[in-house]
Scaffold this active site. Sequence first.
Site, short mmCIF file in Angstrom:
data_model
loop_
_atom_site.label_atom_id
_atom_site.label_comp_id
_atom_site.label_asym_id
_atom_site.label_seq_id
_atom_site.Cartn_x
_atom_site.Cartn_y
_atom_site.Cartn_z
N LYS A 181 0.85 -1.18 0.00
CA LYS A 181 0.00 0.00 0.00
C LYS A 181 0.89 1.24 0.00
O LYS A 181 1.89 1.31 0.73
CB LYS A 181 -0.90 0.01 1.24
CG LYS A 181 -1.91 -1.13 1.29
CD LYS A 181 -3.04 -0.94 0.29
CE LYS A 181 -4.12 -1.99 0.46
NZ LYS A 181 -5.25 -1.78 -0.46
N LYS A 208 -13.25 -9.33 -6.77
CA LYS A 208 -13.62 -9.51 -5.37
C LYS A 208 -15.11 -9.85 -5.33
O LYS A 208 -15.94 -9.01 -5.68
CB LYS A 208 -13.35 -8.24 -4.56
CG LYS A 208 -11.86 -7.92 -4.41
CD LYS A 208 -11.64 -6.67 -3.58
CE LYS A 208 -10.16 -6.39 -3.41
NZ LYS A 208 -9.90 -5.12 -2.68
#
Length: 367
Positions: A163, A262
């Site tokens: 990230k 997802k």
Amino acid sequence: MLIQQIELFLIEQPLKIPFKTSYGTYEKRESIIVKIIDENGVHGFGEVIAFSEPWYTEETIYSALHVLQDFLIPKLLYKQFNHPSEVALQLNQFKGNQMAKAGLESAYWDLYSKQNSISLAQALGGNKAEIPVGVVISIDEPGKMTKQIGDYLAQGYERFKIKVSRENDYEIVSTIRNSYPTIPLMIDANSDYSIDDIPQLRKLDQFNLMMIEQPFGERQFIEHAILQKEISTPVCLDESICSIEDVQIAHELKACKIITVKPGRVGGLTNSIEIHRYCVEKNIPIWVGGMIETGISRIQNVALASLPGFTIPGDISASSRHWERDIIYPEVALINGKVRVPDGPGIGVEVDEARVRSLSKKIYRHA
């Protein structure tokens, strides 16, 4: 499948390590565990993976509770369905609320697989006995992130997602690449960049990244297409992909080269299979993303990732990555860098209902 009772468990549990992204830091995680029970007492489990705040999507745990109880559950309770795809079709009459839909629909997939004495992976069309997996490293000091990568590398993880934000991307990536010049590495800024940052993103091409995940806003397909023309690193879309139509738009506009699937974000496993089918047909690389889930959703992601088109290691880390103790047993674990795909009926693991109840802030019953 005729469902006579549905239970919703609103649970909360602390993360082992705080998880920091460009839009916030998580120290604990709320989830909704869905349990459906048919006329013979056979049950199936699902999970609503919305966050408590509307950062990642507009859905939250509490908006999902409202939609589940006031709209989705009344539509399904005491209705006969032969296959989970029929459930997905029934739920499609309601707009949006993909995570609420997915939590309920995935429980039907678990139940359907159990009723037919097959594994969830078999029901979905999977053909792998084990899958390679990746891990996500949240934002921290570059040195600490580099050390975490070393620890995870020793555990056998095969792909590393870090990230970043627009303020720290170059420092983090360059530090990690100095120590690990060849590992499969990608970055995710969760829409932190704008089109004005293309020169900054172009500088990252030198680091041979697998991909840059979701650099721009979720509906900025055109901007992503412009970016992909300007950089050699593949763009991967995550938040932008909420349906098969979004995948088609991204492909036609050449807005990306890779897609993250997802199930919670696209409305369930049925829609995930449809996206998989399209991406295989169009030769679009795809992988299964994660959402800091409990073992229920995590093991369903394992089953989905066993489909042949998922060729990139997904965000399906071991249970111990986030939890001191998961709510399933056996927990999801790495064996020689791989996660085994359960071959027992349904999700192929047991749900620790006593622990689910102990973690519950509130339990809702519909019968």
